[in-house]
Design an enzyme around this catalytic site. Structure first.
Site, PDB file in Angstrom:
ATOM      1  N   GLN A  45      -4.669  -1.906   9.886  1.00  0.00           N
ATOM      2  CA  GLN A  45      -4.721  -3.753   9.009  1.00  0.00           C
ATOM      3  C   GLN A  45      -5.624  -4.943   9.695  1.00  0.00           C
ATOM      4  O   GLN A  45      -5.209  -5.227  10.701  1.00  0.00           O
ATOM      5  CB  GLN A  45      -3.356  -3.780   8.886  1.00  0.00           C
ATOM      6  CG  GLN A  45      -2.723  -5.546   7.810  1.00  0.00           C
ATOM      7  CD  GLN A  45      -3.186  -5.001   6.561  1.00  0.00           C
ATOM      8  OE1 GLN A  45      -3.149  -3.896   5.501  1.00  0.00           O
ATOM      9  NE2 GLN A  45      -3.480  -5.912   5.684  1.00  0.00           N
ATOM     10  N   LYS A  69       0.811  -0.923   0.179  1.00  0.00           N
ATOM     11  CA  LYS A  69       0.010   0.170  -0.486  1.00  0.00           C
ATOM     12  C   LYS A  69       0.709   0.882   0.044  1.00  0.00           C
ATOM     13  O   LYS A  69       0.852   1.701  -0.581  1.00  0.00           O
ATOM     14  CB  LYS A  69      -0.656  -0.140   0.821  1.00  0.00           C
ATOM     15  CG  LYS A  69      -2.174  -1.103   1.125  1.00  0.00           C
ATOM     16  CD  LYS A  69      -2.823  -1.236   2.500  1.00  0.00           C
ATOM     17  CE  LYS A  69      -3.835  -2.598   1.738  1.00  0.00           C
ATOM     18  NZ  LYS A  69      -4.423  -3.263   2.824  1.00  0.00           N
ATOM     19  N   ASP A  89     -11.443   2.096   4.264  1.00  0.00           N
ATOM     20  CA  ASP A  89     -11.432   0.505   3.934  1.00  0.00           C
ATOM     21  C   ASP A  89     -13.160   0.095   3.836  1.00  0.00           C
ATOM     22  O   ASP A  89     -13.010  -0.663   2.718  1.00  0.00           O
ATOM     23  CB  ASP A  89     -11.076  -0.241   4.906  1.00  0.00           C
ATOM     24  CG  ASP A  89      -9.799  -1.275   4.552  1.00  0.00           C
ATOM     25  OD1 ASP A  89      -9.329  -1.864   3.762  1.00  0.00           O
ATOM     26  OD2 ASP A  89      -9.195  -1.412   5.907  1.00  0.00           O
TER      27      ASP A  89
HETATM   28  N1  GUN Z   1      -6.509  -7.467   5.661  1.00  0.00           N
HETATM   29  C1  GUN Z   1      -6.748  -8.142   4.509  1.00  0.00           C
HETATM   30  N2  GUN Z   1      -7.429  -7.748   2.967  1.00  0.00           N
HETATM   31  C2  GUN Z   1      -7.841  -6.463   4.029  1.00  0.00           C
HETATM   32  C3  GUN Z   1      -7.746  -5.070   3.673  1.00  0.00           C
HETATM   33  O1  GUN Z   1      -8.933  -5.060   2.917  1.00  0.00           O
HETATM   34  N3  GUN Z   1      -8.146  -4.087   4.727  1.00  0.00           N
HETATM   35  C4  GUN Z   1      -7.146  -4.158   5.550  1.00  0.00           C
HETATM   36  N4  GUN Z   1      -7.963  -3.653   6.796  1.00  0.00           N
HETATM   37  N5  GUN Z   1      -7.327  -5.817   6.591  1.00  0.00           N
HETATM   38  C5  GUN Z   1      -7.320  -6.866   5.584  1.00  0.00           C
END
Ligand code: GUN
Length: 290
Positions: A96, A52, A119
């Site tokens: 996350q 990211k 998200d």
């Molecule tokens: N863990 C796996 N995929 C995601 C996601 O799209 N967002 C977040 N915050 N954690 C994740």
């Protein structure tokens, strides 16, 4: 049969965002800023968060990672979230997942300011999605919508079968595609572990979305001739290659692809779109579109 090149589409979207970001910087304003909060040292989560950060750099966004110890208390994490919620220099952020077991995930997600919830996991964001109001769409389903739109795939009136009902893919994509929108306006059937005749239902799909998280589950006998197949699965299969593994999806690509009008490969289909969706949401947050 046409392969939907997610890598190419993701790269086009990143170029568009980079142009917009450069225009902002040229004006003398600060660029969009995405924050990721990572608690603990889960290797997969570290990889995601690093990707990211790299993607932000590529498009000229600012990114910050809050790396917290695995034993960070829920109270401490809530304090940090409160700080980020009130930081005017941060447009959007994600916490996350997964979080360590001693932290209540729903409590944490519920404490995110919905205006910064890029998200799209906050109940307010999901409620707005249900109502068709402006919101942040969760990354993977938003990526699927982009793939359908940019590949000019007609969805209106089509029968879409979604395999899987997870909170982050199956459930939201089934809502998005059933709404009166473009892409959308589908008749949607959701299949899950309680479905009795899943194979027969899958075979009636004009658009089949495989998001049940089982490697190579979808075989040619489950797919109608001319169907559009979107494969959301990502599974690491150990092998003797230099990397030590290769990635496969929920669909047996080699036997299914010849029957399809369109199909996403794995890797290089839905996967590259998820981070790009997060960047698009961050840009929306910067422009206060939600
Ligand atoms: N863990 C796996 N995929 C995601 C996601 O799209 N967002 C977040 N915050 N954690 C994740």
């Amino acid at each position: 049969m046409q392969i939907i090149d997610g890598k190419q589409i993701a790269s086009e979207i990143k170029k568009e965002l980079a142009v917009k970001s450069a225009a902002i910087i040229d004006k003398g304003d600060r660029p969009p800023h995405l924050v990721a909060v990572l608690v603990g040292e889960d290797p997969a989560s570290q990889t995601y968060v690093n990707s990211k950060e790299r993607a932000c750099k590529e498009v000229g966004f600012t990114s910050t990672i809050y790396r917290l110890e695995p034993d960070t208390t829920e109270k401490k994490l809530l304090e940090i979230i409160d700080f980020i919620n009130n930081d005017d220099e941060v447009d959007g952020y994600i916490v996350q997942l997964p979080l360590p077991a001693h932290i209540n995930v729903q409590k944490i997600i519920g404490s995110i300011n919905p205006q910064k919830d890029v998200d799209g996991f906050h109940p307010v964001s999901l409620g707005r999605m249900m109502l068709g109001e402006p919101t942040y769409l969760p990354a993977t389903p938003y990526g699927i919508i982009q793939l359908l739109e940019r590949s000019k795939i007609e969805t209106s009136g089509k029968h879409c079968v979604v395999l899987g009902r997870s909170n982050i893919v199956g459930t939201p994509i089934s809502v998005m595609l059933s709404r009166k929108a473009n892409p959308g306006n589908c008749t949607v059937t959701v299949c899950h572990t309680g479905t009795k005749n899943l194979k027969e239902i899958a075979k009636t799909a004009d658009i089949l979305i495989a998001a049940m998280g089982q490697p190579h589950f979808v075989t040619a006998d489950m797919v109608k001739e001319g169907a559009v197949v979107i494969d959301v699965g990502i599974h690491r299969m150990p092998d003797n290659s230099e990397k030590g593994y290769h990635i496969i999806g929920d669909v047996k690509f080699d036997e299914v692809a010849p029957k399809c009008s369109f199909i996403t490969p794995v890797p290089g289909g839905v996967g590259p779109m998820t981070i790009v969706s997060l960047l698009m949401n961050t840009f929306k947050a910067y422009n206060k579109e939600v």
